[in-house]
Design a protein around this motif. Structure first.
Motif, short mmCIF file in Angstrom:
data_model
loop_
_atom_site.label_atom_id
_atom_site.label_comp_id
_atom_site.label_asym_id
_atom_site.label_seq_id
_atom_site.Cartn_x
_atom_site.Cartn_y
_atom_site.Cartn_z
N PRO A 149 -26.74 -35.66 4.70
CA PRO A 149 -25.67 -35.96 3.74
C PRO A 149 -24.36 -36.28 4.44
O PRO A 149 -24.10 -35.82 5.57
N GLU A 201 -23.25 -19.62 -7.24
CA GLU A 201 -24.25 -19.33 -6.20
C GLU A 201 -24.76 -17.89 -6.32
O GLU A 201 -25.95 -17.64 -6.12
N SER A 221 -18.82 -25.66 -2.53
CA SER A 221 -19.21 -24.28 -2.75
C SER A 221 -18.64 -23.75 -4.07
O SER A 221 -17.49 -24.02 -4.42
N ARG A 278 -30.70 -24.37 -3.36
CA ARG A 278 -30.37 -25.79 -3.33
C ARG A 278 -31.53 -26.59 -3.91
O ARG A 278 -32.70 -26.29 -3.65
N ALA A 338 -20.57 -31.90 3.06
CA ALA A 338 -21.16 -30.63 2.64
C ALA A 338 -21.15 -30.51 1.13
O ALA A 338 -20.27 -31.04 0.45
N THR A 339 -22.13 -29.79 0.60
CA THR A 339 -22.16 -29.51 -0.83
C THR A 339 -20.99 -28.59 -1.19
O THR A 339 -20.78 -27.57 -0.53
N LYS A 386 -26.58 -19.65 -2.00
CA LYS A 386 -26.03 -20.84 -1.37
C LYS A 386 -27.10 -21.71 -0.70
O LYS A 386 -26.98 -22.94 -0.67
N GLU A 394 -34.58 -35.73 2.26
CA GLU A 394 -33.76 -34.58 1.89
C GLU A 394 -34.56 -33.28 1.92
O GLU A 394 -34.02 -32.19 2.16
N GLU A 432 -33.66 -30.05 4.19
CA GLU A 432 -33.55 -28.71 3.61
C GLU A 432 -34.46 -27.71 4.32
O GLU A 432 -34.09 -26.54 4.51
#
Length: 212
Positions: A88, A99, A94, A144, A91-92, A140, A52, A56
């Protein structure tokens, strides 16, 4: 018989093996060589970076080198990441309000006492970019949790060195220290870009950051 003092112990590296590998990956992304990105992604995993974290490091590059290069980097690293569950499934979600708060907090950490001047300068250049910088960039993306701010800033230093973005490099070299990194770490991150840069580029990066 003349007795000589023992040599001093070697200076430990400023970056961990995983940090060094993520810096190299970031530099390779900035250079835009897919085969190199794939090799550096594999090297980062072998050096102890989690899947991960590699994901990122690639994902954040879109802020600095654009969507096209980030997309190509993900294509290059996908086989490595898929094998280790690094991509993943969704998507994470929002949360723009959260954020924005996270972005303001992180941007203040990175820029320290220069935060208000940065925001004022960016608003003078473009109110839209100023807002996106906080929400899209620091909120955003850079907030993370899978990759810490120190590793992110060292990676950004590498990208900005390879792309010769001197104004931003100066700011993020300071920012890396502000979030808990070291000047030695910044210097090492720049040195690790030598594979993708001419010596004069490295020298200019040192001059810009005051690390000559």
């Amino acid at each position: 018989m003349t007795l000589h003092p023992p040599p001093p112990p070697p200076t430990p590296p400023a970056l961990t093996p995983a940090q060094s590998a993520l810096v190299r990956l970031s530099a390779a992304i900035a250079a835009g060589v897919p085969e190199d990105v794939a090799r550096r992604a594999e090297g980062a995993l072998q050096s102890g970076a989690r899947p991960e974290q590699v994901y990122e490091a690639i994902l954040q590059s879109y802020l600095f080198v654009g969507f096209p290069r980030a997309i190509e980097a993900l294509f290059a690293a996908r086989p490595v990441l898929e094998d280790r569950g690094g991509i993943p499934g969704a998507a994470t979600p929002s949360d723009p309000a959260a954020e924005e708060r996270a972005g303001q907090a992180l941007c203040r950490r990175v820029y320290g006492s220069n935060y208000e001047r940065l925001v004022s300068t960016m608003r003078g250049l473009s109110p839209d970019l100023a807002a996106w910088m906080i929400l899209e960039g620091y909120g955003k993306t850079l907030s993370r949790p899978a990759l810490g701010p120190i590793e992110r800033e060292y990676g950004v230093v590498a990208i900005l060195t390879v792309t010769r973005m001197w104004r931003q490099l100066r700011s993020h070299a300071i920012g890396a220290v502000n979030v808990g990194g070291t000047r030695a770490g910044v210097r090492e991150a720049i040195v690790l870009c030598r594979h993708w840069c001419r010596d004069e580029v490295i020298a200019e990066a040192f001059a810009v950051t005051g690390l000559e």
